[in-house]
Design a protein around this motif. Sequence first.
Motif, PDB file in Angstrom:
ATOM      1  N   GLY A  55       0.791  -1.216   0.000  1.00 24.74           N
ATOM      2  CA  GLY A  55       0.000   0.000   0.000  1.00 24.74           C
ATOM      3  C   GLY A  55       0.824   1.267   0.000  1.00 24.74           C
ATOM      4  N   ILE A  56       0.210   2.331  -0.511  1.00 22.30           N
ATOM      5  CA  ILE A  56       0.843   3.649  -0.609  1.00 22.30           C
ATOM      6  C   ILE A  56      -0.135   4.687  -0.065  1.00 22.30           C
ATOM      7  CG2 ILE A  56       1.694   5.432  -2.190  1.00 22.30           C
ATOM      8  CD1 ILE A  56       2.295   3.124  -4.169  1.00 22.30           C
ATOM      9  N   ALA A  57       0.370   5.638   0.686  1.00 21.88           N
ATOM     10  CA  ALA A  57      -0.430   6.784   1.124  1.00 21.88           C
ATOM     11  C   ALA A  57       0.322   8.060   0.766  1.00 21.88           C
ATOM     12  CB  ALA A  57      -0.713   6.740   2.617  1.00 21.88           C
ATOM     13  N   PRO A 131      -3.789  -2.224  -0.903  1.00 23.20           N
ATOM     14  CA  PRO A 131      -3.566  -3.551  -1.463  1.00 23.20           C
ATOM     15  C   PRO A 131      -4.683  -4.522  -1.085  1.00 23.20           C
ATOM     16  CG  PRO A 131      -2.294  -3.323   0.547  1.00 23.20           C
ATOM     17  CD  PRO A 131      -2.978  -1.994   0.316  1.00 23.20           C
ATOM     18  N   ALA A 132      -4.736  -5.633  -1.797  1.00 25.65           N
ATOM     19  CA  ALA A 132      -5.507  -6.820  -1.408  1.00 25.65           C
ATOM     20  C   ALA A 132      -6.961  -6.538  -1.059  1.00 25.65           C
ATOM     21  CB  ALA A 132      -4.807  -7.527  -0.245  1.00 25.65           C
ATOM     22  N   GLU A 133      -7.629  -5.718  -1.862  1.00 28.43           N
ATOM     23  CA  GLU A 133      -9.044  -5.478  -1.608  1.00 28.43           C
ATOM     24  C   GLU A 133      -9.882  -6.697  -1.955  1.00 28.43           C
ATOM     25  OE1 GLU A 133     -13.112  -4.820  -2.062  1.00 28.43           O
ATOM     26  OE2 GLU A 133     -11.849  -5.178  -3.827  1.00 28.43           O
ATOM     27  N   ALA A 139      -7.538  -4.052   3.868  1.00 28.68           N
ATOM     28  CA  ALA A 139      -7.857  -2.963   4.795  1.00 28.68           C
ATOM     29  C   ALA A 139      -7.397  -3.301   6.204  1.00 28.68           C
ATOM     30  CB  ALA A 139      -9.356  -2.675   4.774  1.00 28.68           C
ATOM     31  N   ALA A 140      -7.621  -4.537   6.633  1.00 27.77           N
ATOM     32  CA  ALA A 140      -7.199  -4.937   7.972  1.00 27.77           C
ATOM     33  C   ALA A 140      -5.682  -4.825   8.114  1.00 27.77           C
ATOM     34  CB  ALA A 140      -7.647  -6.368   8.263  1.00 27.77           C
ATOM     35  N   GLU A 141      -4.947  -5.213   7.070  1.00 28.47           N
ATOM     36  CA  GLU A 141      -3.490  -5.146   7.134  1.00 28.47           C
ATOM     37  C   GLU A 141      -2.995  -3.699   7.113  1.00 28.47           C
ATOM     38  OE1 GLU A 141      -2.357  -7.675   3.919  1.00 28.47           O
ATOM     39  OE2 GLU A 141      -2.821  -9.510   5.040  1.00 28.47           O
ATOM     40  N   ASP A 145      -1.017  -1.895  10.343  1.00 28.54           N
ATOM     41  CA  ASP A 145       0.354  -1.425  10.116  1.00 28.54           C
ATOM     42  C   ASP A 145       0.632  -0.228  11.034  1.00 28.54           C
ATOM     43  OD1 ASP A 145       2.692  -0.119   9.020  1.00 28.54           O
ATOM     44  OD2 ASP A 145       2.349  -1.214   7.161  1.00 28.54           O
ATOM     45  N   PRO A 146       1.730  -0.235  11.800  1.00 25.75           N
ATOM     46  CA  PRO A 146       2.041   0.900  12.687  1.00 25.75           C
ATOM     47  C   PRO A 146       2.099   2.239  11.957  1.00 25.75           C
ATOM     48  CG  PRO A 146       3.443  -0.964  13.224  1.00 25.75           C
ATOM     49  CD  PRO A 146       2.708  -1.340  11.970  1.00 25.75           C
TER      50      PRO A 146
END
Length: 382
Positions: A55-57, A131-133, A139-141, A145-146
């Motif tokens: 994932g990217i933000a 990722p992984a939708e 979403a849970a991962e 994630d910290p």
Amino acid sequence: MTLTNSDIAELITLRRDLHRTPELSGEEAGTAKRILFALSPFRPDDLITGLGGHGIAAVYEGAEPGPTVLFRCELDALPIHETGTPDYRSETDGKGHLCGHDGHMAIVTGLARRLSRQRPTKGRAVLLFQPAEETGAGAAEVIADPQFAQIAPDYAFSLHNMPGLPLGAIGLTEGPVNCASRGLHLTLSGKAAHASNPESGTSPMAAVSSLMPALTNLSQCTLPDPDFKLVTVTHLRMGEPAFGIAPGEATLYATLRTLTDDGMDDLVNDALTLINHSASHHCLTASHTFEDVFLHSENDPEATALLRNALDTLKIPHDTSGQPWRASEDFGRFGHAAKSAMFLLGAGENHAALHNPDYDFPDDLIAPAVRIFEQVARDLLG
């Protein structure tokens, strides 16, 4: 507050490049790299990578204190062979962007273009490429994630294109908008035997034959009834593909679907009661796991009102068409800690359905979707 013709052309090119190179849930390293390259000219104030996997933000900061507003899209594609014939069709056999996540990524990248030219006055906008939708795991991962603590949102927004609605039409409502679902992976174990002496073994055939209709008969009601339940048997394997062996084991897959998470708890209990009774009656051992677990998605009243106001400002008609939606969406988890809402964006009344092998995202949806997201961002952040 518009994209230029050049912007739109470049976003379409991006969308089609992503379409050519689909990656499955949890494998989106190349897609994430392509998105990072696409975002680089638009100078986010912060860029978080490796979020919950790939994932990217991208974060755009305002100068004054204010809320954190998240706009989410999805990185992953599907394990389906594409049969459509566009010039940019999938280059990887058995994988395809057949749900429109390529288009959703182009839309959020378009929002980055607009925010880079006029940053928020206050608060911050977070553009999340999740990722992984498709498996319900992403979403849970991301949330676990910290790094997510740095961008935990006050508001979260997303969209999904919707074949069956007129092109560009908007469906929006409060309350549950996507069903809870989970995949039931059931194994029934007995004892294999020679096919000439089946009575010396314990076959799962009778149990499977009765369980399939019994499970599907747990289905009841239609949407939007709050008691809606649906069980769909999706796969069965029994024994070995041989003529000399009476089967001693069977594997059955079924998808359980309800309008709400509470309804899912009840449906799971009913399904497991049926399974355990059948296994006991037929002298079998039953074991199960749950996979692809999706919570239901619910539109918060305040977040929904913000979307309505943005649509009204832009003079874009909207109604409740298409909602609630039987399909599941991994967006629901973001609503547990933020005021969240999703809207549906029509892909055309006769457009190929989502997850169909000939589906393709309509490029004409990119520009209006960017305008909607940007209006929400300006209304909240200035």
